[in-house]
Design a protein around this motif. Structure first.
Motif, PDB file in Angstrom:
ATOM      1  N   ARG A  51       0.839  -1.216   0.000  1.00  0.00           N
ATOM      2  CA  ARG A  51       0.000   0.000   0.000  1.00  0.00           C
ATOM      3  C   ARG A  51       0.866   1.256   0.000  1.00  0.00           C
ATOM      4  NH1 ARG A  51      -5.508   0.096   2.210  1.00  0.00           N
ATOM      5  NH2 ARG A  51      -4.765   1.974   3.256  1.00  0.00           N
ATOM      6  N   LEU A  52       1.919   1.257   0.791  1.00  0.00           N
ATOM      7  CA  LEU A  52       2.809   2.420   0.852  1.00  0.00           C
ATOM      8  C   LEU A  52       3.570   2.617  -0.455  1.00  0.00           C
ATOM      9  CD1 LEU A  52       4.094   1.907   4.491  1.00  0.00           C
ATOM     10  CD2 LEU A  52       2.659   3.806   3.686  1.00  0.00           C
ATOM     11  N   ILE A  53       3.978   1.527  -1.078  1.00  0.00           N
ATOM     12  CA  ILE A  53       4.658   1.595  -2.377  1.00  0.00           C
ATOM     13  C   ILE A  53       3.690   2.147  -3.424  1.00  0.00           C
ATOM     14  CG2 ILE A  53       5.599   0.185  -4.254  1.00  0.00           C
ATOM     15  CD1 ILE A  53       6.853  -1.592  -1.989  1.00  0.00           C
ATOM     16  N   GLY A  54       2.445   1.682  -3.392  1.00  0.00           N
ATOM     17  CA  GLY A  54       1.425   2.161  -4.329  1.00  0.00           C
ATOM     18  C   GLY A  54       1.177   3.653  -4.237  1.00  0.00           C
ATOM     19  N   ARG A  55       1.331   4.213  -3.054  1.00  0.00           N
ATOM     20  CA  ARG A  55       1.155   5.657  -2.859  1.00  0.00           C
ATOM     21  C   ARG A  55       2.425   6.454  -3.167  1.00  0.00           C
ATOM     22  NH1 ARG A  55      -1.328   3.812   1.875  1.00  0.00           N
ATOM     23  NH2 ARG A  55      -3.557   4.094   1.754  1.00  0.00           N
ATOM     24  N   GLY A  56       3.528   5.769  -3.377  1.00  0.00           N
ATOM     25  CA  GLY A  56       4.798   6.458  -3.605  1.00  0.00           C
ATOM     26  C   GLY A  56       5.464   6.901  -2.320  1.00  0.00           C
ATOM     27  N   PHE A  57       5.027   6.357  -1.181  1.00  0.00           N
ATOM     28  CA  PHE A  57       5.607   6.709   0.112  1.00  0.00           C
ATOM     29  C   PHE A  57       6.859   5.886   0.407  1.00  0.00           C
ATOM     30  CE2 PHE A  57       1.617   8.460   2.467  1.00  0.00           C
ATOM     31  CZ  PHE A  57       1.508   9.455   1.530  1.00  0.00           C
ATOM     32  N   VAL A  58       6.910   4.678  -0.118  1.00  0.00           N
ATOM     33  CA  VAL A  58       8.027   3.759   0.115  1.00  0.00           C
ATOM     34  C   VAL A  58       8.455   3.192  -1.234  1.00  0.00           C
ATOM     35  CG1 VAL A  58       8.656   1.522   1.156  1.00  0.00           C
ATOM     36  CG2 VAL A  58       7.304   3.150   2.458  1.00  0.00           C
TER      37      VAL A  58
END
Length: 88
Positions: A51-58
């Motif tokens: 989920r974090l990768i999908g948001r560009g956070f990680v």
């Protein structure tokens, strides 16, 4: 519903916090280290990271390779700081 799906959960914030802590201590924030440090099942950390990768956070720096490392990206760091300050 869209706002709920876009919201970062408390657990996802904990995952970001753990990545930042490991980086500071010069420990590779890989999947095994993360779920061990958080004391939870691997799948929970994987879902949070996805989920974090999908948001560009990680970002997963070595996708598809045995060597793993996750890094917090600029939007993730900004969101983390905003969460700490209570303005998220």
């Amino acid at each position: 519903k869209a706002a709920e799906a876009a919201a970062v959960t408390d657990f996802e914030v904990m995952v970001m916090e753990q990545i930042l802590d490991m980086e500071q201590r010069r420990i590779y924030p890989d999947l095994g280290a993360l779920y061990s440090a958080l004391g939870c099942d691997r799948v929970h950390v994987q879902v949070a990271l996805d989920r974090l990768i999908g948001r560009g956070f990680v970002k997963h720096l070595y996708p598809g390779m045995l060597h793993q490392k996750y890094q917090i990206m600029a939007p993730g760091r900004a969101h983390y700081i905003a969460t700490l300050e209570g303005s998220a």
